[in-house]
Design a protein around this motif. Structure first.
Motif, mmCIF file in Angstrom:
data_model
loop_
_atom_site.group_PDB
_atom_site.id
_atom_site.type_symbol
_atom_site.label_atom_id
_atom_site.label_comp_id
_atom_site.label_asym_id
_atom_site.label_seq_id
_atom_site.Cartn_x
_atom_site.Cartn_y
_atom_site.Cartn_z
ATOM 1 N N THR A 1 37.194 35.668 71.609
ATOM 2 C CA THR A 1 37.938 36.930 71.450
ATOM 3 C C THR A 1 37.207 37.870 70.492
ATOM 4 O O THR A 1 37.218 39.096 70.670
ATOM 5 C CB THR A 1 39.358 36.622 70.928
ATOM 6 N N ILE A 2 36.541 37.292 69.474
ATOM 7 C CA ILE A 2 35.808 38.114 68.487
ATOM 8 C C ILE A 2 34.780 38.995 69.200
ATOM 9 O O ILE A 2 34.579 40.148 68.850
ATOM 10 C CB ILE A 2 35.085 37.214 67.459
ATOM 11 N N PHE A 3 34.155 38.402 70.235
ATOM 12 C CA PHE A 3 33.108 39.137 70.963
ATOM 13 C C PHE A 3 33.647 39.858 72.198
ATOM 14 O O PHE A 3 32.881 40.408 72.982
ATOM 15 C CB PHE A 3 31.999 38.175 71.407
ATOM 16 N N GLY A 4 34.968 39.777 72.388
ATOM 17 C CA GLY A 4 35.562 40.375 73.588
ATOM 18 C C GLY A 4 35.030 39.721 74.852
ATOM 19 O O GLY A 4 34.840 40.395 75.873
ATOM 20 N N ALA A 5 34.765 38.431 74.742
ATOM 21 C CA ALA A 5 34.125 37.750 75.871
ATOM 22 C C ALA A 5 34.973 36.583 76.362
ATOM 23 O O ALA A 5 34.468 35.511 76.696
ATOM 24 C CB ALA A 5 32.745 37.255 75.466
ATOM 25 N N LEU A 6 36.276 36.793 76.436
ATOM 26 C CA LEU A 6 37.168 35.711 76.854
ATOM 27 C C LEU A 6 36.931 35.288 78.302
ATOM 28 O O LEU A 6 37.268 34.167 78.692
ATOM 29 C CB LEU A 6 38.628 36.149 76.649
ATOM 30 N N ASP A 7 36.321 36.199 79.097
ATOM 31 C CA ASP A 7 36.013 35.839 80.495
ATOM 32 C C ASP A 7 34.984 34.701 80.563
ATOM 33 O O ASP A 7 34.837 34.040 81.576
ATOM 34 C CB ASP A 7 35.486 37.058 81.257
ATOM 35 N N GLU B 1 43.984 30.612 79.018
ATOM 36 C CA GLU B 1 43.772 31.993 79.487
ATOM 37 C C GLU B 1 45.104 32.728 79.563
ATOM 38 O O GLU B 1 45.218 33.874 79.114
ATOM 39 C CB GLU B 1 43.123 31.975 80.885
ATOM 40 N N ASN C 1 46.534 33.703 76.329
ATOM 41 C CA ASN C 1 45.829 34.873 75.778
ATOM 42 C C ASN C 1 45.979 36.122 76.660
ATOM 43 O O ASN C 1 45.217 37.074 76.510
ATOM 44 C CB ASN C 1 44.345 34.542 75.602
ATOM 45 N N GLN D 1 45.191 36.777 79.704
ATOM 46 C CA GLN D 1 43.989 37.157 80.435
ATOM 47 C C GLN D 1 44.188 36.919 81.935
ATOM 48 O O GLN D 1 44.882 35.981 82.328
ATOM 49 C CB GLN D 1 42.799 36.300 79.972
#
Lengths: 279, 268
Positions: free
Chosen positions: B81-87, B176, B179, B181
Protein backbone atom coordinates in the motif's frame (compact mmCIF):
# COMPACT_ATOMS: atom_id res chain seq x y z
CA UNK A 1 28.58 -78.46 21.48
CA UNK A 2 31.74 -79.33 23.36
CA UNK A 3 31.23 -80.80 26.81
CA UNK A 4 33.13 -78.97 29.49
CA UNK A 5 34.90 -81.13 32.01
CA UNK A 6 33.08 -80.89 35.37
CA UNK A 7 34.95 -78.94 38.00
CA UNK A 8 37.06 -76.99 35.53
CA UNK A 9 35.62 -73.52 35.32
CA UNK A 10 36.23 -72.03 31.87
CA UNK A 11 36.44 -68.53 33.26
CA UNK A 12 38.82 -69.07 36.13
CA UNK A 13 40.17 -65.94 37.72
CA UNK A 14 37.19 -63.77 36.76
CA UNK A 15 35.82 -62.66 40.11
CA UNK A 16 32.45 -61.78 38.68
CA UNK A 17 31.70 -65.40 37.81
CA UNK A 18 32.62 -67.46 40.88
CA UNK A 19 29.78 -69.97 40.45
CA UNK A 20 29.88 -70.26 36.68
CA UNK A 21 31.30 -73.74 36.24
CA UNK A 22 30.06 -73.49 32.66
CA UNK A 23 29.41 -77.20 32.94
CA UNK A 24 27.30 -78.50 30.08
CA UNK A 25 26.18 -82.01 30.92
CA UNK A 26 25.58 -84.23 27.89
CA UNK A 27 22.02 -84.65 26.71
CA UNK A 28 20.48 -87.71 25.05
CA UNK A 29 19.33 -85.68 21.99
CA UNK A 30 21.30 -83.75 19.38
CA UNK A 31 21.31 -79.96 19.67
CA UNK A 32 18.57 -77.99 17.91
CA UNK A 33 19.87 -74.58 19.02
CA UNK A 34 23.41 -73.57 19.95
CA UNK A 35 24.85 -70.35 21.32
CA UNK A 36 28.58 -70.14 20.64
CA UNK A 37 30.46 -67.56 22.73
CA UNK A 38 27.71 -64.96 22.25
CA UNK A 39 28.27 -61.40 23.43
CA UNK A 40 25.57 -58.74 23.33
CA UNK A 41 25.57 -55.22 24.75
CA UNK A 42 22.98 -52.45 24.81
CA UNK A 43 25.01 -49.29 25.27
CA UNK A 44 27.09 -49.85 28.37
CA UNK A 45 24.94 -52.72 29.56
CA UNK A 46 26.65 -56.02 28.69
CA UNK A 47 23.79 -58.51 28.72
CA UNK A 48 25.35 -61.64 27.22
CA UNK A 49 29.01 -62.11 28.06
CA UNK A 50 30.35 -65.14 26.26
CA UNK A 51 27.25 -67.31 26.41
CA UNK A 52 27.75 -70.95 25.41
CA UNK A 53 24.51 -72.91 25.53
CA UNK A 54 22.94 -75.85 23.71
CA UNK A 55 19.23 -76.67 23.65
CA UNK A 56 18.42 -80.26 22.63
CA UNK A 57 16.03 -81.46 19.93
CA UNK A 58 12.72 -83.09 20.93
CA UNK A 59 12.85 -81.95 24.56
CA UNK A 60 11.28 -79.22 26.65
CA UNK A 61 14.22 -77.04 27.67
CA UNK A 62 14.05 -74.33 30.29
CA UNK A 63 16.28 -71.34 30.56
CA UNK A 64 16.19 -70.28 34.18
CA UNK A 65 17.79 -67.35 35.86
CA UNK A 66 17.19 -64.24 37.91
CA UNK A 67 15.55 -61.21 36.28
CA UNK A 68 17.75 -59.16 33.99
CA UNK A 69 20.20 -61.93 33.12
CA UNK A 70 19.43 -61.94 29.39
CA UNK A 71 16.87 -64.75 29.08
CA UNK A 72 14.50 -62.84 26.77
CA UNK A 73 17.49 -61.55 24.81
CA UNK A 74 18.35 -65.20 24.13
CA UNK A 75 14.92 -65.80 22.53
CA UNK A 76 15.33 -62.72 20.33
CA UNK A 77 18.70 -64.03 19.17
CA UNK A 78 17.22 -67.42 18.30
CA UNK A 79 14.57 -65.91 16.00
CA UNK A 80 16.93 -63.29 14.54
CA UNK A 81 15.25 -60.23 16.06
CA UNK A 82 18.62 -59.39 17.61
CA UNK A 83 22.08 -60.24 16.36
CA UNK A 84 25.09 -60.97 18.58
CA UNK A 85 27.92 -58.44 18.76
CA UNK A 86 30.26 -61.44 18.77
CA UNK A 87 29.76 -65.17 18.50
CA UNK A 88 27.18 -67.25 16.67
CA UNK A 89 23.66 -68.60 17.14
CA UNK A 90 22.99 -71.81 15.25
CA UNK A 91 19.49 -73.18 14.68
CA UNK A 92 19.16 -76.56 12.96
CA UNK A 93 22.61 -76.05 11.46
CA UNK A 94 21.90 -72.52 10.14
CA UNK A 95 23.93 -69.62 11.48
CA UNK A 96 21.22 -67.04 12.19
CA UNK A 97 23.44 -63.91 11.93
CA UNK A 98 24.74 -65.06 8.52
CA UNK A 99 21.31 -65.67 6.95
CA UNK A 100 19.97 -63.30 4.30
CA UNK A 101 16.66 -61.59 5.12
CA UNK A 102 14.66 -63.82 2.75
CA UNK A 103 16.16 -67.00 4.20
CA UNK A 104 15.59 -65.75 7.73
CA UNK A 105 11.91 -65.04 7.01
CA UNK A 106 11.69 -68.56 5.58
CA UNK A 107 13.37 -70.14 8.61
CA UNK A 108 11.05 -68.26 10.94
CA UNK A 109 8.16 -70.35 9.66
CA UNK A 110 9.66 -73.15 11.79
CA UNK A 111 9.15 -71.05 14.94
CA UNK A 112 6.25 -70.43 17.22
CA UNK A 113 6.84 -67.74 19.81
CA UNK A 114 4.78 -66.82 22.84
CA UNK A 115 5.80 -63.29 23.81
CA UNK A 116 5.59 -61.99 27.38
CA UNK A 117 2.29 -60.14 26.94
CA UNK A 118 0.96 -62.31 24.12
CA UNK A 119 1.81 -59.68 21.45
CA UNK A 120 -1.62 -60.01 19.84
CA UNK A 121 -2.36 -57.75 16.89
CA UNK A 122 -4.53 -54.93 18.25
CA UNK A 123 -6.46 -54.44 15.02
CA UNK A 124 -7.72 -58.06 14.85
CA UNK A 125 -10.09 -60.02 17.05
CA UNK A 126 -8.95 -63.14 18.85
CA UNK A 127 -10.07 -65.53 16.12
CA UNK A 128 -8.23 -63.60 13.39
CA UNK A 129 -5.11 -63.34 15.56
CA UNK A 130 -4.93 -67.13 15.89
CA UNK A 131 -5.87 -67.66 12.24
CA UNK A 132 -3.24 -65.17 11.02
CA UNK A 133 -0.29 -67.62 10.69
CA UNK A 134 -2.50 -70.16 8.88
CA UNK A 135 -3.72 -67.54 6.38
CA UNK A 136 -0.19 -66.20 5.96
CA UNK A 137 1.67 -69.46 5.43
CA UNK A 138 -0.76 -72.17 4.34
CA UNK A 139 -3.19 -72.76 1.49
CA UNK A 140 -5.90 -74.03 3.86
CA UNK A 141 -9.51 -73.01 3.24
CA UNK A 142 -11.50 -70.95 5.76
CA UNK A 143 -13.40 -74.04 6.93
CA UNK A 144 -10.24 -75.94 7.78
CA UNK A 145 -8.73 -72.84 9.39
CA UNK A 146 -11.87 -72.42 11.51
CA UNK A 147 -11.60 -76.02 12.69
CA UNK A 148 -7.93 -75.62 13.75
CA UNK A 149 -8.44 -72.20 15.35
CA UNK A 150 -11.49 -73.33 17.33
CA UNK A 151 -9.59 -76.39 18.56
CA UNK A 152 -6.61 -74.31 19.70
CA UNK A 153 -8.86 -71.72 21.35
CA UNK A 154 -10.80 -74.39 23.20
CA UNK A 155 -7.51 -75.96 24.40
CA UNK A 156 -6.61 -72.69 26.09
CA UNK A 157 -10.17 -72.09 27.33
CA UNK A 158 -10.95 -69.14 25.10
CA UNK A 159 -13.51 -70.54 22.67
CA UNK A 160 -16.19 -68.18 24.02
CA UNK A 161 -14.00 -65.12 23.51
CA UNK A 162 -13.07 -65.52 19.85
CA UNK A 163 -14.90 -62.33 18.78
CA UNK A 164 -13.21 -60.17 21.41
CA UNK A 165 -10.51 -57.64 20.61
CA UNK A 166 -7.17 -57.90 22.49
CA UNK A 167 -7.88 -54.74 24.53
CA UNK A 168 -11.01 -56.43 25.92
CA UNK A 169 -8.99 -59.33 27.35
CA UNK A 170 -7.17 -59.69 30.66
CA UNK A 171 -3.40 -60.19 30.69
CA UNK A 172 -3.80 -63.92 31.33
CA UNK A 173 -6.29 -64.29 28.46
CA UNK A 174 -3.95 -62.46 26.09
CA UNK A 175 -1.17 -64.82 27.10
CA UNK A 176 -3.31 -67.89 26.47
CA UNK A 177 -4.38 -66.50 23.10
CA UNK A 178 -0.71 -65.90 22.24
CA UNK A 179 -0.07 -69.51 23.22
CA UNK A 180 -2.79 -70.72 20.83
CA UNK A 181 -1.32 -68.59 18.02
CA UNK A 182 2.23 -69.85 18.68
CA UNK A 183 1.11 -73.46 18.27
CA UNK A 184 -1.32 -73.12 15.41
CA UNK A 185 1.23 -74.02 12.70
CA UNK A 186 2.60 -76.94 14.74
CA UNK A 187 6.11 -75.48 14.52
CA UNK A 188 9.38 -77.41 15.00
CA UNK A 189 10.67 -74.94 17.57
CA UNK A 190 8.43 -73.21 20.10
CA UNK A 191 9.76 -70.46 22.34
CA UNK A 192 7.83 -69.37 25.43
CA UNK A 193 8.87 -66.10 27.06
CA UNK A 194 7.68 -66.35 30.67
CA UNK A 195 4.40 -68.13 29.94
CA UNK A 196 3.56 -68.17 33.66
CA UNK A 197 3.89 -64.45 34.42
CA UNK A 198 0.56 -62.83 35.19
CA UNK A 199 -1.27 -66.16 35.50
CA UNK A 200 -2.81 -67.55 38.68
CA UNK A 201 -1.23 -70.75 40.06
CA UNK A 202 -4.00 -73.02 38.76
CA UNK A 203 -3.84 -71.61 35.22
CA UNK A 204 -0.03 -71.79 35.36
CA UNK A 205 -0.28 -75.50 36.23
CA UNK A 206 -2.84 -76.06 33.46
CA UNK A 207 -0.68 -74.19 30.95
CA UNK A 208 2.33 -76.33 31.92
CA UNK A 209 0.22 -79.47 31.44
CA UNK A 210 -0.85 -78.15 28.05
CA UNK A 211 2.77 -77.49 27.02
CA UNK A 212 3.62 -81.09 27.96
CA UNK A 213 0.60 -82.51 26.12
CA UNK A 214 1.21 -80.54 22.94
CA UNK A 215 4.90 -81.43 23.02
CA UNK A 216 4.11 -85.12 23.50
CA UNK A 217 1.75 -84.88 20.51
CA UNK A 218 3.93 -82.84 18.13
CA UNK A 219 7.52 -83.22 19.39
CA UNK A 220 10.12 -80.61 18.51
CA UNK A 221 12.34 -78.31 20.50
CA UNK A 222 10.38 -76.34 23.11
CA UNK A 223 12.22 -73.60 24.98
CA UNK A 224 10.59 -72.08 28.04
CA UNK A 225 12.00 -69.02 29.75
CA UNK A 226 10.93 -68.58 33.31
CA UNK A 227 12.04 -67.94 36.85
CA UNK A 228 9.25 -70.01 38.30
CA UNK A 229 10.76 -73.14 39.82
CA UNK A 230 7.39 -74.90 40.12
CA UNK A 231 6.93 -74.63 36.36
CA UNK A 232 10.46 -75.94 35.86
CA UNK A 233 9.77 -78.96 38.04
CA UNK A 234 6.53 -79.65 36.15
CA UNK A 235 7.71 -79.53 32.56
CA UNK A 236 11.49 -79.24 32.19
CA UNK A 237 13.43 -82.08 30.61
CA UNK A 238 16.56 -79.97 30.16
CA UNK A 239 17.60 -76.93 32.19
CA UNK A 240 20.12 -74.16 31.55
CA UNK A 241 20.77 -71.80 34.45
CA UNK A 242 21.81 -68.36 33.26
CA UNK A 243 23.32 -65.59 35.36
CA UNK A 244 25.16 -62.43 34.40
CA UNK A 245 25.04 -63.35 30.72
CA UNK A 246 26.69 -66.76 31.03
CA UNK A 247 25.65 -70.32 31.76
CA UNK A 248 26.16 -71.37 35.35
CA UNK A 249 25.29 -74.98 34.60
CA UNK A 250 23.27 -76.80 32.00
CA UNK A 251 22.01 -80.36 31.52
CA UNK A 252 19.15 -82.82 32.00
CA UNK A 253 16.62 -81.53 34.54
CA UNK A 254 17.02 -84.33 37.11
CA UNK A 255 20.84 -83.82 37.15
CA UNK A 256 20.49 -80.06 37.60
CA UNK A 257 18.04 -80.51 40.48
CA UNK A 258 20.73 -82.68 42.15
CA UNK A 259 23.55 -80.22 41.38
CA UNK A 260 26.17 -79.42 44.03
CA UNK A 261 26.76 -75.92 42.63
CA UNK A 262 25.68 -73.53 45.44
CA UNK A 263 24.13 -71.02 43.00
CA UNK A 264 22.15 -73.69 41.11
CA UNK A 265 21.08 -75.32 44.36
CA UNK A 266 19.87 -72.02 45.81
CA UNK A 267 18.06 -70.97 42.67
CA UNK A 268 16.35 -74.30 42.04
CA UNK A 269 15.23 -74.62 45.65
CA UNK A 270 14.16 -70.96 45.88
CA UNK A 271 16.00 -70.36 49.15
CA UNK A 272 16.94 -66.90 50.35
CA UNK A 273 20.28 -68.02 51.81
CA UNK A 274 23.03 -68.50 49.26
CA UNK A 275 25.21 -66.70 46.79
CA UNK A 276 22.35 -64.90 45.01
CA UNK A 277 21.38 -61.72 46.85
CA UNK A 278 19.29 -58.68 46.02
CA UNK A 279 22.11 -56.92 44.14
CA UNK B 1 36.99 -30.32 31.69
CA UNK B 2 37.68 -30.18 27.94
CA UNK B 3 37.48 -33.95 27.78
CA UNK B 4 34.18 -33.98 29.67
CA UNK B 5 32.67 -31.40 27.28
CA UNK B 6 33.99 -33.36 24.30
CA UNK B 7 32.49 -36.58 25.67
CA UNK B 8 29.14 -34.88 26.22
CA UNK B 9 29.12 -33.57 22.68
CA UNK B 10 30.45 -36.77 21.13
CA UNK B 11 27.76 -39.19 22.27
CA UNK B 12 24.67 -37.23 21.10
CA UNK B 13 26.39 -36.39 17.81
CA UNK B 14 27.27 -40.04 17.23
CA UNK B 15 23.70 -41.11 18.10
CA UNK B 16 22.25 -38.53 15.71
CA UNK B 17 24.54 -39.62 12.89
CA UNK B 18 23.66 -43.26 13.58
CA UNK B 19 19.95 -42.42 13.44
CA UNK B 20 20.37 -40.54 10.16
CA UNK B 21 22.28 -43.53 8.77
CA UNK B 22 19.55 -45.92 9.94
CA UNK B 23 16.89 -43.72 8.32
CA UNK B 24 18.84 -43.74 5.03
CA UNK B 25 18.96 -47.54 5.20
CA UNK B 26 15.22 -47.66 5.96
CA UNK B 27 14.57 -45.41 2.94
CA UNK B 28 16.55 -47.74 0.69
CA UNK B 29 14.81 -50.84 2.06
CA UNK B 30 11.40 -49.16 1.70
CA UNK B 31 11.96 -48.22 -1.95
CA UNK B 32 13.33 -51.65 -2.84
CA UNK B 33 10.49 -53.40 -0.95
CA UNK B 34 7.93 -51.23 -2.73
CA UNK B 35 9.28 -52.17 -6.15
CA UNK B 36 10.01 -55.87 -5.55
CA UNK B 37 7.06 -58.32 -5.78
CA UNK B 38 4.88 -59.43 -4.06
CA UNK B 39 2.75 -56.34 -3.41
CA UNK B 40 0.66 -57.13 -0.34
CA UNK B 41 0.28 -53.52 0.79
CA UNK B 42 -2.61 -52.33 -1.44
CA UNK B 43 -5.29 -52.49 1.26
CA UNK B 44 -3.09 -50.89 3.90
CA UNK B 45 -2.11 -48.15 1.41
CA UNK B 46 -5.77 -47.23 0.79
CA UNK B 47 -6.54 -47.32 4.49
CA UNK B 48 -3.54 -45.10 5.36
CA UNK B 49 -4.34 -42.71 2.52
CA UNK B 50 -7.95 -42.28 3.71
CA UNK B 51 -6.75 -42.04 7.32
CA UNK B 52 -4.39 -39.14 6.48
CA UNK B 53 -7.05 -37.50 4.31
CA UNK B 54 -9.66 -37.70 7.07
CA UNK B 55 -7.31 -36.38 9.76
CA UNK B 56 -5.68 -33.54 7.81
CA UNK B 57 -8.22 -31.92 5.47
CA UNK B 58 -9.84 -29.61 8.02
CA UNK B 59 -6.73 -28.47 9.96
CA UNK B 60 -5.03 -27.84 6.61
CA UNK B 61 -7.96 -25.80 5.31
CA UNK B 62 -8.03 -23.53 8.38
CA UNK B 63 -4.22 -23.26 8.55
CA UNK B 64 -3.68 -22.30 4.90
CA UNK B 65 -6.50 -19.77 4.74
CA UNK B 66 -5.43 -18.11 8.00
CA UNK B 67 -1.68 -18.02 7.40
CA UNK B 68 -2.00 -16.86 3.78
CA UNK B 69 -4.53 -14.21 4.77
CA UNK B 70 -2.27 -13.04 7.62
CA UNK B 71 1.31 -13.32 6.29
CA UNK B 72 1.48 -12.69 2.52
CA UNK B 73 -2.06 -11.26 2.62
CA UNK B 74 -2.38 -8.57 5.33
CA UNK B 75 1.33 -8.00 6.02
CA UNK B 76 2.42 -7.76 2.39
CA UNK B 77 -0.68 -5.69 1.54
CA UNK B 78 0.28 -3.17 4.24
CA UNK B 79 3.73 -2.93 2.72
CA UNK B 80 2.54 -2.70 -0.90
CA UNK B 81 0.00 0.00 0.00
CA UNK B 82 2.94 2.35 0.74
CA UNK B 83 3.93 2.11 -2.92
CA UNK B 84 0.35 2.09 -4.20
CA UNK B 85 1.11 -1.30 -5.64
CA UNK B 86 -1.54 -3.52 -4.07
CA UNK B 87 -2.23 -5.05 -7.50
CA UNK B 88 1.18 -6.77 -7.12
CA UNK B 89 -0.17 -8.93 -4.29
CA UNK B 90 -1.09 -11.68 -6.81
CA UNK B 91 2.53 -11.91 -7.98
CA UNK B 92 3.73 -11.94 -4.40
CA UNK B 93 1.39 -14.86 -3.71
CA UNK B 94 3.19 -16.92 -6.34
CA UNK B 95 6.48 -16.34 -4.50
CA UNK B 96 5.03 -16.69 -1.01
CA UNK B 97 2.09 -19.07 -1.11
CA UNK B 98 2.77 -21.31 -4.12
CA UNK B 99 6.51 -21.77 -3.70
CA UNK B 100 6.90 -21.74 0.09
CA UNK B 101 3.92 -21.31 2.41
CA UNK B 102 1.60 -23.85 0.74
CA UNK B 103 4.16 -26.71 0.77
CA UNK B 104 5.46 -25.81 4.24
CA UNK B 105 2.03 -25.58 5.87
CA UNK B 106 1.03 -28.85 4.19
CA UNK B 107 4.15 -30.56 5.54
CA UNK B 108 3.62 -29.13 9.03
CA UNK B 109 0.00 -30.27 9.17
CA UNK B 110 0.70 -33.72 7.70
CA UNK B 111 3.71 -34.28 10.00
CA UNK B 112 1.90 -32.92 13.06
CA UNK B 113 -1.37 -34.76 12.49
CA UNK B 114 -0.81 -37.90 10.38
CA UNK B 115 2.93 -38.37 11.08
CA UNK B 116 2.53 -38.31 14.84
CA UNK B 117 -0.39 -40.75 14.57
CA UNK B 118 1.86 -43.10 12.60
CA UNK B 119 4.67 -42.85 15.17
CA UNK B 120 2.27 -43.42 18.05
CA UNK B 121 0.65 -46.39 16.30
CA UNK B 122 3.91 -48.11 15.35
CA UNK B 123 5.49 -47.18 18.69
CA UNK B 124 2.62 -48.76 20.61
CA UNK B 125 2.89 -51.89 18.44
CA UNK B 126 6.63 -51.98 19.05
CA UNK B 127 6.39 -51.78 22.84
CA UNK B 128 3.61 -54.42 22.83
CA UNK B 129 6.01 -56.65 20.79
CA UNK B 130 3.49 -56.80 17.92
CA UNK B 131 6.20 -55.89 15.43
CA UNK B 132 8.43 -58.67 16.76
CA UNK B 133 5.50 -61.09 16.50
CA UNK B 134 4.91 -60.04 12.89
CA UNK B 135 8.53 -60.69 12.01
CA UNK B 136 8.52 -64.05 13.74
CA UNK B 137 5.39 -64.97 11.76
CA UNK B 138 7.39 -64.32 8.59
CA UNK B 139 5.83 -60.93 7.80
CA UNK B 140 8.24 -58.20 6.75
CA UNK B 141 7.21 -55.05 8.65
CA UNK B 142 8.96 -52.78 6.14
CA UNK B 143 6.97 -54.17 3.22
CA UNK B 144 3.69 -54.45 5.09
CA UNK B 145 3.76 -51.40 7.36
CA UNK B 146 6.34 -48.88 6.17
CA UNK B 147 5.82 -49.10 2.38
CA UNK B 148 2.05 -48.37 2.46
CA UNK B 149 2.56 -45.44 4.84
CA UNK B 150 5.45 -44.14 2.75
CA UNK B 151 3.40 -44.24 -0.48
CA UNK B 152 0.21 -42.96 1.16
CA UNK B 153 1.92 -39.94 2.74
CA UNK B 154 3.72 -39.12 -0.51
CA UNK B 155 0.51 -39.17 -2.54
CA UNK B 156 -1.63 -37.46 0.08
CA UNK B 157 0.93 -34.70 0.74
CA UNK B 158 1.34 -34.01 -2.98
CA UNK B 159 -2.43 -33.76 -3.44
CA UNK B 160 -2.83 -31.70 -0.29
CA UNK B 161 -0.36 -29.19 -1.74
CA UNK B 162 -2.80 -28.32 -4.53
CA UNK B 163 -5.59 -28.09 -1.96
CA UNK B 164 -3.40 -25.81 0.20
CA UNK B 165 -2.54 -23.59 -2.78
CA UNK B 166 -6.23 -23.12 -3.61
CA UNK B 167 -7.18 -22.19 -0.05
CA UNK B 168 -3.99 -20.13 0.34
CA UNK B 169 -4.94 -18.03 -2.68
CA UNK B 170 -8.41 -17.74 -1.17
CA UNK B 171 -6.66 -16.10 1.83
CA UNK B 172 -5.11 -13.62 -0.60
CA UNK B 173 -8.54 -12.85 -2.09
CA UNK B 174 -9.86 -12.07 1.40
CA UNK B 175 -6.88 -9.75 1.95
CA UNK B 176 -7.66 -7.91 -1.31
CA UNK B 177 -11.33 -7.59 -0.40
CA UNK B 178 -10.49 -6.33 3.10
CA UNK B 179 -8.36 -3.65 1.45
CA UNK B 180 -11.30 -2.76 -0.84
CA UNK B 181 -9.37 -3.72 -3.96
CA UNK B 182 -10.81 -5.17 -7.18
CA UNK B 183 -9.71 -8.76 -7.86
CA UNK B 184 -8.76 -8.25 -11.54
CA UNK B 185 -5.20 -6.94 -10.92
CA UNK B 186 -4.63 -9.65 -8.30
CA UNK B 187 -5.42 -12.43 -10.81
CA UNK B 188 -3.45 -10.61 -13.51
CA UNK B 189 -0.18 -10.45 -11.56
CA UNK B 190 -0.77 -13.92 -10.13
CA UNK B 191 -1.01 -15.57 -13.56
CA UNK B 192 1.73 -13.36 -15.03
CA UNK B 193 4.20 -14.70 -12.45
CA UNK B 194 2.90 -18.25 -12.07
CA UNK B 195 4.47 -20.86 -14.31
CA UNK B 196 4.14 -24.62 -14.68
CA UNK B 197 7.61 -24.86 -13.08
CA UNK B 198 6.17 -23.24 -9.96
CA UNK B 199 3.34 -25.73 -9.88
CA UNK B 200 5.30 -28.94 -10.48
CA UNK B 201 8.12 -27.64 -8.26
CA UNK B 202 5.66 -27.09 -5.44
CA UNK B 203 3.96 -30.47 -5.86
CA UNK B 204 7.26 -32.37 -6.24
CA UNK B 205 8.74 -30.69 -3.18
CA UNK B 206 5.67 -31.50 -1.10
CA UNK B 207 5.61 -35.10 -2.32
CA UNK B 208 9.21 -35.50 -1.13
CA UNK B 209 8.19 -33.87 2.16
CA UNK B 210 5.64 -36.67 2.48
CA UNK B 211 8.38 -39.26 1.96
CA UNK B 212 10.58 -37.59 4.60
CA UNK B 213 7.72 -37.45 7.11
CA UNK B 214 6.86 -41.11 6.52
CA UNK B 215 10.43 -42.34 6.94
CA UNK B 216 11.14 -40.26 10.05
CA UNK B 217 7.83 -41.11 11.71
CA UNK B 218 7.96 -44.83 10.86
CA UNK B 219 11.59 -45.07 11.99
CA UNK B 220 10.88 -43.34 15.29
CA UNK B 221 7.81 -45.50 15.90
CA UNK B 222 9.58 -48.74 15.07
CA UNK B 223 12.53 -47.92 17.30
CA UNK B 224 10.45 -46.77 20.29
CA UNK B 225 11.28 -48.39 23.61
CA UNK B 226 10.46 -47.90 27.28
CA UNK B 227 6.69 -48.35 27.41
CA UNK B 228 4.12 -45.55 27.12
CA UNK B 229 6.69 -42.91 28.10
CA UNK B 230 8.97 -44.15 25.32
CA UNK B 231 6.18 -43.83 22.77
CA UNK B 232 5.53 -40.23 23.85
CA UNK B 233 9.24 -39.48 23.53
CA UNK B 234 9.33 -41.07 20.08
CA UNK B 235 6.40 -38.91 18.90
CA UNK B 236 8.09 -35.77 20.17
CA UNK B 237 11.42 -36.66 18.52
CA UNK B 238 9.65 -37.57 15.27
CA UNK B 239 8.03 -34.13 14.99
CA UNK B 240 11.25 -32.26 15.77
CA UNK B 241 13.31 -34.35 13.38
CA UNK B 242 10.69 -34.26 10.60
CA UNK B 243 10.44 -30.45 10.73
CA UNK B 244 14.24 -30.08 10.77
CA UNK B 245 14.60 -32.46 7.82
CA UNK B 246 11.78 -30.79 5.85
CA UNK B 247 13.12 -27.25 6.23
CA UNK B 248 16.69 -28.35 5.49
CA UNK B 249 15.47 -30.11 2.36
CA UNK B 250 13.43 -26.99 1.44
CA UNK B 251 16.61 -24.91 1.30
CA UNK B 252 18.40 -27.46 -0.91
CA UNK B 253 15.38 -27.90 -3.21
CA UNK B 254 14.69 -24.15 -3.58
CA UNK B 255 18.33 -23.37 -4.27
CA UNK B 256 18.50 -26.14 -6.87
CA UNK B 257 15.21 -25.13 -8.52
CA UNK B 258 16.25 -21.47 -8.79
CA UNK B 259 19.65 -22.42 -10.15
CA UNK B 260 18.27 -24.80 -12.77
CA UNK B 261 15.27 -22.62 -13.75
CA UNK B 262 16.57 -19.01 -13.66
CA UNK B 263 13.50 -17.74 -15.53
CA UNK B 264 11.42 -18.04 -12.34
CA UNK B 265 13.73 -15.51 -10.67
CA UNK B 266 12.31 -12.80 -12.92
CA UNK B 267 9.40 -11.00 -11.25
CA UNK B 268 6.87 -9.71 -13.73
Amino acid sequence: MAVTEPGKPPHEGEEEFPFHSGEIRPSSSPDAIEFVDVHKSFGRNHVLRGLNMALPEDQISMILGPSGTGKSVCIKHIVGLLYPDEGDVIVHGHSIPSLRDADLFDLRKKFGVLFQDGALFGSMNLYDNVAFPLRQHTEKGEEEIAEIVNLRLSEVGLSAANEKMPNELSGGMRKRAGFARALVLEPDIVLFDEPDSGLDPVRTALLCELIKEVHAENGGCYVVITHDIMSARRVAEHISVLWKGRIVESGPAEELFASENPFVRQFLSGESAGPLGME
Amino acid sequence: MVRSVAERAYLPTRNLLEEIGDMMILTGRTISSALRPPYPYGGEFVSQFLFALRLCWFPLLISTVCICYAAPGLQAANFLTIFGALDRLGGFFVLGAVREIGPSVTAIVVAGVAGTAITADLGARKVREELDALQVLGVDPVKNLVVPRFLALMVVTGLFDIYALLFGIFGGIIAELVNSQPLGPFWNTLFANASTTDLWGSVLKTTIYGAIIAIVCCYKGMSASGGAEGVGRAVNEAVVLAFTAIFSFDYVFTQTLLATHPQILVIK
